[in-house]
Design a protein around this motif. Structure first.
Motif, PDB file in Angstrom:
ATOM      1  N   VAL A  34       0.833  -1.201   0.000  1.00  0.00           N
ATOM      2  CA  VAL A  34       0.000   0.000   0.000  1.00  0.00           C
ATOM      3  C   VAL A  34       0.872   1.257   0.000  1.00  0.00           C
ATOM      4  O   VAL A  34       0.618   2.203  -0.756  1.00  0.00           O
ATOM      5  N   LYS A  35       1.897   1.268   0.826  1.00  0.00           N
ATOM      6  CA  LYS A  35       2.798   2.426   0.894  1.00  0.00           C
ATOM      7  C   LYS A  35       3.445   2.691  -0.452  1.00  0.00           C
ATOM      8  O   LYS A  35       3.567   3.850  -0.888  1.00  0.00           O
ATOM      9  N   ALA A  36       3.856   1.641  -1.150  1.00  0.00           N
ATOM     10  CA  ALA A  36       4.523   1.799  -2.448  1.00  0.00           C
ATOM     11  C   ALA A  36       3.586   2.394  -3.492  1.00  0.00           C
ATOM     12  O   ALA A  36       4.015   3.140  -4.387  1.00  0.00           O
ATOM     13  N   GLN A  37       2.304   2.093  -3.380  1.00  0.00           N
ATOM     14  CA  GLN A  37       1.337   2.579  -4.361  1.00  0.00           C
ATOM     15  C   GLN A  37       0.867   3.999  -4.060  1.00  0.00           C
ATOM     16  O   GLN A  37       0.480   4.729  -4.973  1.00  0.00           O
ATOM     17  N   GLY A  40       1.961   9.678  -3.603  1.00  0.00           N
ATOM     18  CA  GLY A  40       1.729  11.088  -3.317  1.00  0.00           C
ATOM     19  C   GLY A  40       1.365  11.371  -1.875  1.00  0.00           C
ATOM     20  O   GLY A  40       1.044  12.500  -1.510  1.00  0.00           O
ATOM     21  N   TYR A  41       1.453  10.353  -1.032  1.00  0.00           N
ATOM     22  CA  TYR A  41       1.052  10.474   0.358  1.00  0.00           C
ATOM     23  C   TYR A  41       2.256  10.674   1.273  1.00  0.00           C
ATOM     24  O   TYR A  41       3.328  10.114   1.031  1.00  0.00           O
ATOM     25  N   GLN A  42       2.056  11.436   2.328  1.00  0.00           N
ATOM     26  CA  GLN A  42       3.002  11.403   3.431  1.00  0.00           C
ATOM     27  C   GLN A  42       2.785  10.079   4.172  1.00  0.00           C
ATOM     28  O   GLN A  42       1.665   9.563   4.212  1.00  0.00           O
ATOM     29  N   PHE A  43       3.852   9.567   4.750  1.00  0.00           N
ATOM     30  CA  PHE A  43       3.757   8.306   5.494  1.00  0.00           C
ATOM     31  C   PHE A  43       4.456   8.499   6.823  1.00  0.00           C
ATOM     32  O   PHE A  43       5.610   8.911   6.882  1.00  0.00           O
ATOM     33  N   LYS A  44       3.746   8.217   7.905  1.00  0.00           N
ATOM     34  CA  LYS A  44       4.304   8.362   9.245  1.00  0.00           C
ATOM     35  C   LYS A  44       4.210   7.030   9.974  1.00  0.00           C
ATOM     36  O   LYS A  44       3.132   6.431  10.056  1.00  0.00           O
ATOM     37  N   LEU A  45       5.333   6.580  10.503  1.00  0.00           N
ATOM     38  CA  LEU A  45       5.397   5.353  11.283  1.00  0.00           C
ATOM     39  C   LEU A  45       5.476   5.722  12.767  1.00  0.00           C
ATOM     40  O   LEU A  45       6.368   6.458  13.176  1.00  0.00           O
ATOM     41  N   VAL A  46       4.540   5.229  13.553  1.00  0.00           N
ATOM     42  CA  VAL A  46       4.487   5.514  14.987  1.00  0.00           C
ATOM     43  C   VAL A  46       4.645   4.203  15.747  1.00  0.00           C
ATOM     44  O   VAL A  46       3.952   3.224  15.458  1.00  0.00           O
ATOM     45  N   MET A  47       5.553   4.197  16.721  1.00  0.00           N
ATOM     46  CA  MET A  47       5.724   3.013  17.554  1.00  0.00           C
ATOM     47  C   MET A  47       4.628   2.981  18.621  1.00  0.00           C
ATOM     48  O   MET A  47       4.536   3.873  19.465  1.00  0.00           O
ATOM     49  N   GLY A  48       3.794   1.941  18.544  1.00  0.00           N
ATOM     50  CA  GLY A  48       2.655   1.883  19.450  1.00  0.00           C
ATOM     51  C   GLY A  48       2.998   1.417  20.851  1.00  0.00           C
ATOM     52  O   GLY A  48       2.359   1.811  21.822  1.00  0.00           O
ATOM     53  N   GLY A  49       4.003   0.554  20.972  1.00  0.00           N
ATOM     54  CA  GLY A  49       4.379   0.034  22.280  1.00  0.00           C
ATOM     55  C   GLY A  49       3.466  -1.112  22.699  1.00  0.00           C
ATOM     56  O   GLY A  49       2.498  -0.920  23.432  1.00  0.00           O
ATOM     57  N   LEU A  50       3.760  -2.308  22.202  1.00  0.00           N
ATOM     58  CA  LEU A  50       2.939  -3.476  22.519  1.00  0.00           C
ATOM     59  C   LEU A  50       3.092  -3.895  23.978  1.00  0.00           C
ATOM     60  O   LEU A  50       2.114  -3.983  24.721  1.00  0.00           O
ATOM     61  N   ARG A  51       4.337  -4.153  24.377  1.00  0.00           N
ATOM     62  CA  ARG A  51       4.629  -4.506  25.773  1.00  0.00           C
ATOM     63  C   ARG A  51       5.908  -3.787  26.214  1.00  0.00           C
ATOM     64  O   ARG A  51       6.892  -4.423  26.568  1.00  0.00           O
ATOM     65  N   PRO A  52       5.894  -2.462  26.182  1.00  0.00           N
ATOM     66  CA  PRO A  52       7.106  -1.734  26.580  1.00  0.00           C
ATOM     67  C   PRO A  52       7.381  -1.921  28.057  1.00  0.00           C
ATOM     68  O   PRO A  52       6.453  -1.962  28.874  1.00  0.00           O
TER      69      PRO A  52
END
Length: 212
Positions: A34-37, A40-52
């Motif tokens: 999806v990101k590759a397609q 024209g979009y900004q893409f932001k990756l956020v670390m959610g913290g599953l078991r920090p």
């Protein structure tokens, strides 16, 4: 809400995940597609913290993890190795892996997503110890990120703070499970996925949002 990292321009796709979340690992090929397609979009990756900052060991949760890993592998086709589940003393703490991704973001933002996926592979397929900094330094080297610079940042209080900020942003967005995908369209935020979805399903949701 801590959204100072969002630029003014729409559209924006936000991916909230944790490198030690098994469903996020299964989801990797789908979000990559999806990101590759969405060029024209900004893409932001956020670390959610599953078991920090977790303290549970494989001895206590290994059976649960094996069940999830087998389920994810069957659903996604992603390869897993299970040797790690025999190491009863391994502590399941996802903060270091999240912090490593935040470190890559700071040093080489264009390589952040590749680093995230490499960390997933290192844990789930190579069964590397994510409580050892050498695991993350080796990934940095493989992506041609300076080892010394990575090490200094990874251990810094600034990066620890930025990692906690990611966790806070995820919580403030109301995210309770990973992987999650959010689309900002015309200044509003829409939940595209909360949990594993195929790329074609993500496309349908995104197209529906944009058509309204």
């Amino acid at each position: 809400m801590s959204f100072d990292w969002i630029q003014e321009k729409d559209p924006l796709l936000v991916y909230i995940a944790d490198p030690m979340c098994s469903w996020c690992y299964g989801f990797a090929p789908e979000i990559t597609q999806v990101k590759a397609q969405l060029t024209g979009y900004q893409f932001k990756l956020v670390m959610g913290g599953l078991r920090p900052y977790g303290t549970e060991t494989i001895k206590s949760i290994g059976g649960m993890l094996r069940h999830h890993w087998e389920e994810v592998g069957k659903a996604s086709g992603q390869p897993f190795q299970f040797d790690l589940l025999d190491k009863e003393g391994f502590v399941y703490n996802t903060e270091p892996a999240c912090r490593a991704v935040v470190t890559a973001r700071k040093i080489a933002p264009d390589k952040e997503f590749d680093y995230f996926k490499a960390a997933q592979k290192a844990f789930y397929f190579e069964n590397k110890d994510t409580n050892q900094s050498n695991t993350f330094l080796a990934i940095a080297e493989s992506l041609e990120i300076d080892r010394q610079e990575f090490s200094e940042n990874f251990e810094s209080e600034d990066i620890r703070y930025e990692t906690r900020t990611d966790f806070q942003v995820s919580a403030e967005m109301g995210i309770r499970g990973f992987p999650s995908v959010i689309l900002r369209h015309k200044g509003q935020f829409f939940l595209v996925a909360n949990g594993y979805r195929k790329a074609e399903d993500l496309w349908k949701v995104i197209e529906k949002i944009q058509s309204e």
